[in-house]
Design an enzyme around this catalytic site. Structure first.
Site, PDB file in Angstrom:
ATOM      1  N   HIS A  87      -3.321  -5.668   1.229  1.00 10.77           N
ATOM      2  CA  HIS A  87      -2.525  -5.845   2.446  1.00 10.77           C
ATOM      3  C   HIS A  87      -2.394  -7.316   2.835  1.00 10.77           C
ATOM      4  CE1 HIS A  87      -2.257  -1.644   4.127  1.00 10.77           C
ATOM      5  NE2 HIS A  87      -3.160  -1.464   3.176  1.00 10.77           N
TER       6      HIS A  87
ATOM      7  N   GLU B  69      -0.504  -8.645   4.945  1.00  8.13           N
ATOM      8  CA  GLU B  69      -0.289  -8.817   6.394  1.00  8.13           C
ATOM      9  C   GLU B  69      -1.603  -8.847   7.160  1.00  8.13           C
ATOM     10  OE1 GLU B  69      -0.301  -6.067   4.873  1.00  8.13           O
ATOM     11  OE2 GLU B  69      -0.564  -4.310   6.136  1.00  8.13           O
TER      12      GLU B  69
ATOM     13  N   CYS C  98       0.839  -1.209   0.000  1.00  3.72           N
ATOM     14  CA  CYS C  98       0.000   0.000   0.000  1.00  3.72           C
ATOM     15  C   CYS C  98       0.871   1.255   0.000  1.00  3.72           C
ATOM     16  CB  CYS C  98      -0.965  -0.053   1.198  1.00  3.72           C
ATOM     17  SG  CYS C  98      -2.335   1.105   1.066  1.00  3.72           S
TER      18      CYS C  98
END
Lengths: 230, 762
Positions: A194, A196, A85
């Protein structure tokens, strides 16, 4: 295996990236933007957020942070670098990846569980995926519209440098549905979604099977772990 | 206002100087009281301070006598887990394992009407700073929004601005937005409500209170520079109803910079961690006036401040403007002199601008110098604590008896299944029940990686401890229509619903915060509504044995003689020992049994059905039995501990019909449901079975293998339960079948529900 996560003023998903690295079995190392020191890490994550408030352009100021000199140097020598991002925006601003990211075509911030296709599974961060695998990764941004010149796009497509592509919905008006890129060497990868946030059952995106059960993002981190170990 | 410094000396020498107290929002008797306290006329700086601190917004002068009930109506059990109660920046609750949670809801209504984007954004920023000042890391936000009618052209302006502002500020701050409320009603047309709630977590030992103790300790201002924004916002905006003929008040709204606040959060947490501060006070309404007078009042009582040391964004600001400025993203710390260097090292690391303004004294006076001259010399308690207290006239509303007789029971009902289906779909698509993704898709709930539940679940849930799974759950509610019919019952209903929403998530309700939004306190009928709502909430909290830990009052939500419906937003916080036990609010699997807990009564007054189908408001709100609600919560907890539930969904607005619609649409799993048993047992008709808003009800889905255990649990606890259906197919042909009445495809429900907001605000 030690993976550094750089915190810039305004970084938001830095602790989440550290958690993802731990869950993948590596050791996360917190790095500070103001230092000229990578503390001997084996790979680097540039996390999401709004570094420097995204003033000027997203990622533009952060790309000139002291530590970025070391990051660019290490990237050019082949160290795996993942920009998520805002981190993707920094990689673009630092010219480690081509093109630019602009405001979403609908003008609003969007958060959604996004299906993306892994177009290139030979990069340092994607070897655990199969080519063409469709995965669900949370997306959340206001300025994720990927742009590049026709010539650059042609080159990206021709050389297989489009690492990820949006499926179903193009959430931000990105050209060619591009969600993420790799450099030709395959060590520098950037994407808007994302990974994560898709590493722990119960806290990830919804999947067809269960609410918040998606863990497709974990393979980004296990890929780089295996690559460095081998 | 004078640009030449009006010193204390000058004030003594010129006792008859005319002062603009009226324009600053002070009444003549309040001005006289200030002169009496000081024994002279106030300087212009002192007048600025008193005017903002004695405003309704800061002083609670009209509400104080009622709010005392929250402190009085408490049982020993209510104090058991309470670490910090009302009166501090935010309440703090012990949730076990050495963890505590602090939370609070506050209004930012008036600024959000004038300048929706910045008003809503700074509302988030302000409540988050309250959380930081307790020593906690903020971990979640939610917003309670009330807008005017969807079809009014001005509503889109407010909706886009407010949602954009919350999205911009909250997302940029990196705080998950996990829930909230959005309602539309013409009564909020000129007075939208924008309430913001924030939650923070801390270890017990990290608790800090903001007070200025320790003579000689330094008073330090850090964060953003002080500018001309929000000057007089607190007194002029929050104490005045909107009047179309008045001048524009735009410059009085603050401008937010979430990046500055994000850096400030990390900086404050590092200061706490390294034990470099005695306390940190946030700067919100009334800026430096509030921070200095509150810090001094809560500490040793004296403070000396050199106003010239305030770092300015605009060097032309006068001393009075500096005192009143509501520039955002500022904090004031009390620091021991020997720790000042280490303090400065941390703020410099985060590039946070900082200046030492003065120090703590034992004089009992707040003394402020500017340009080498004394411009303020007051007892800080007279500014911050001992402000005026009003016992406003109260009058029983002339219209309420007539309103209570206009029951919805007499309204025409559907006579067959086709008619019920039509009404079902009309309700699903009504603005208040329709899909809110247009709004919530703009909020990040992933950041921090600990969100276990978020909208559209009934409650938001956050994991606090990553090892043990300990977490909290939070939900807010307020039904303004019920409160208009009966503010006492309405407030109790709001608590009951928030309590139930926390319980269905699997958590145990523990504490309450409230934001009491009302019309003008100068209207005796509004004051009656307020007094009844506070009494209702305080009584209900005592009965349910959960304490109010803090909150906020917002008056003057009124244009001319048109007040909003009383809207006491009630937030309930619950604790769960392991968030892995959480219960989603919609079913995910085929073949589970659907049970309805609780009894359905003929209760359509004030309902979404009456509103949507008949544009009707009248009668009496649904009955609520708080003891029953507690039994229900305990039953749900028991079922959750044994992992018996596939899902649990509270029945409220729109009744069983809406709960079924939300349960099938969420994951696309259909259901076959029958109403006959409800109709037979409870003696109601199909309209009530579907649309009644009786309280104490929840639908749950139970895997077949746990059926016997679940029924046994209900029998043992003697809670009324009926099996009303089964979950059916998944996929594009999934349907909701209400046997003997109608069948509707899940796709159609979804499409109807999803089309409404984009139609008006897309």
């Amino acid at each position: 295996m030690r993976i550094g996560v750089i915190t810039f003023p305004g970084s938001l998903d830095d602790r989440d990236a550290q958690r993802a690295i731990s869950l993948a079995g590596a050791e996360p190392v917190a790095l500070w933007h103001g230092e000229h020191d990578l503390h001997g890490v084996d790979a680097i994550v540039l996390p999401g957020g709004f570094s420097y408030g995204d003033y000027l352009r997203c990622g533009a100021i952060a790309s000139h942070s002291p530590i970025m000199a070391e990051v660019i140097d290490a990237a050019n020598k082949g160290m795996p670098v993942l920009g998520i991002c805002n981190g993707f925006q920094m990689l673009v601003e630092a010219h480690l990846l081509p093109g630019g990211l602009i405001r979403n075509d609908h003008g609003k911030f969007v958060r959604r569980d996004q299906v993306i296709r892994v177009e290139n599974n030979t990069t340092a961060w994607t070897t655990d995926f199969t080519a063409g695998e469709e995965i669900v990764i949370p997306l959340k941004n206001g300025e994720g519209g990927y742009i590049a010149s026709d010539e650059t796009l042609k080159q990206l497509e021709g050389d297989g440098l489009v690492a990820f592509r949006y499926m179903g919905v193009n959430p931000n008006g990105s050209l060619n549905d591009i969600a993420g890129l790799t450099n030709p060497r395959g060590n520098v990868v950037g994407l808007m979604p994302h990974p994560e946030h898709a590493v722990e059952a119960g806290f990830g995106p919804n999947t067809e099977v269960r609410m918040r059960s998606g863990v497709d993002g974990l393979k980004f981190f296990t890929s780089v772990l295996e690559g460095v170990l081998s | 206002m004078a640009h030449v410094a009006d010193t204390v000396e000058n004030a003594i020498a010129t006792p008859d100087k005319e002062q603009p107290y009226g324009a600053l929002g002070l009444k003549p008797d309040e001005y006289a009281k200030i002169r009496e306290i000081l024994g002279r006329r106030p300087t212009s700086g002192e007048l600025a301070m008193y005017s903002v601190m004695w405003s309704e917004h800061c002083s609670y002068k009209s509400s104080k006598i009622y709010l005392r009930q929250f402190g009085k109506k408490v049982s020993p059990k209510m104090k058991e887990h309470l670490m910090v109660g009302m009166g501090e920046n935010a309440g703090v609750v012990d949730i076990g394992e050495g963890w505590a949670v602090t939370f609070k809801v506050e209004s930012h209504n008036h600024p959000s009407y004038i300048e929706p984007f910045q008003g809503a954004a700074t509302g988030v920023g302000g409540i988050v700073r309250d959380i930081i000042s307790m020593g906690a890391r903020p971990v979640a936000v939610m917003d309670q929004l009330r807008f005017g009618a969807v079809e009014n052209p001005d509503t889109a302006r407010v909706v886009h601005g407010v949602v954009g502002g919350i999205s911009f500020y909250g997302n940029c701050l990196g705080l998950p937005n996990i829930g909230g409320e959005t309602y539309f009603d013409a009564v909020y047309q000129g007075n939208p409500l924008v309430n913001a709630l924030a939650v923070g977590v801390l270890r017990h030992e990290d608790l800090h209170l903001a007070n200025a103790s320790g003579v000689g300790n330094k008073v330090v201002l850090f964060g953003a520079r002080t500018g001309g924004d929000g000057i007089g916002g607190a007194s002029i905006l929050a104490s005045d109803s909107f009047d179309k003929t008045g001048p524009t008040k735009r410059p009085a709204v603050q401008v937010g910079d979430p990046f500055a606040e994000k850096v400030l959060i990390e900086c404050c947490l590092e200061l706490y961690k390294n034990e470099l501060v005695e306390g940190i006070q946030d700067l919100g309404a009334a800026g430096i006036s509030c921070a200095t007078s509150e810090l001094a009042s809560n500490g040793d009582g004296g403070m000396f401040v050199e106003l010239d040391n305030v770092l300015l964004r605009d060097p032309t600001l006068t001393a009075e403007e500096i005192l009143m400025s509501e520039s955002q993203e500022r904090m004031m710390a009390v620091v021991k002199p020997e720790k000042l260097d280490a303090f400065m090292a941390v703020v410099n690391k985060w590039d946070v601008e900082t200046s030492v303004l003065g120090e703590v004294t034992d004089t009992g006076r707040l003394v402020i110098h500017h340009g080498g001259e004394e411009i303020v010399n007051v007892d800080p308690r007279t500014v911050a604590i001992d402000g005026p207290v009003y016992e406003r006239p109260v009058a029983y509303p002339s219209w309420i008896d007539e309103l209570n007789t206009k029951t919805a029971a007499v309204l025409p009902r559907a006579t067959d299944g086709a008619g019920l289906k039509e009404q079902f779909l009309e309700l699903v698509a009504s603005p208040n029940l329709a899909d809110k993704s247009l709004i919530t898709d703009q909020y990040d709930y992933y950041v921090m990686g600990n969100t276990a539940l978020a909208f559209p679940d009934d409650a938001g849930m956050i994991r606090v401890d990553e090892e043990s799974g300990l977490g909290f759950s939070i939900a807010t509610d307020a039904n303004g229509r019920y409160c208009q019919l009966d503010p006492y019952e309405g407030a109790r209903l709001a608590l009951a619903e928030a309590f139930r929403n926390v319980a269905v998530s699997g958590a145990t309700p523990m504490a309450v915060t409230d934001c009491l939004n009302f019309g003008s306190p100068e209207d005796p009928e509004v004051m009656w509504q307020f007094s009844r709502a506070v009494e209702g909430l305080a009584d209900a909290c005592l009965e349910m044995e959960i304490p109010v830990t803090g909150g906020n009052v917002s008056f003057y939500n009124q244009t001319g003689s048109n007040a909003i419906h009383p809207t006491p937003v009630v937030g309930v916080l619950g604790v769960i020992d392991d968030v892995a036990r959480r219960i989603p609010s919609a079913w995910q699997d085929e073949g589970q049994h659907i049970y309805l807990l609780g009894v359905t009564r003929e209760e359509l007054d004030g309902s979404a059905w009456a509103n949507t189908i008949h544009q009707h408001l009248g009668g009496r709100p649904p009955q609520v039995d708080l003891g029953r609600e507690m039994e229900l919560a305990s039953l749900l907890r028991g079922a959750s501990l044994e992992s018996l539930l596939g899902s649990a969904h509270d029945l409220s607005d729109g009744g069983l019909a809406q709960a079924l619609a939300e349960s099938v649409v969420r994951f696309g799993v259909g259901a076959r449901v029958w109403l006959d048993d409800i109709i037979d047992r409870d003696g109601v008709d199909a309209t009530n079975a579907l649309f009644s808003e009786s309280t104490g009800r929840v639908i749950v889905s139970v895997p077949r293998e746990d059926d016997v255990k679940f029924q046994g649990l209900c029998d043992a606890r003697k809670y009324p339960v009926l099996r009303i259906g089964v979950t059916t197919g998944v996929g594009s042909d999934a349907t909701l079948e209400v046997q003997g009445q109608f069948t509707v495809s899940v796709t159609e429900i979804r499409e109807r529900s999803a089309a409404t907001l984009p139609k008006y605000f897309g």
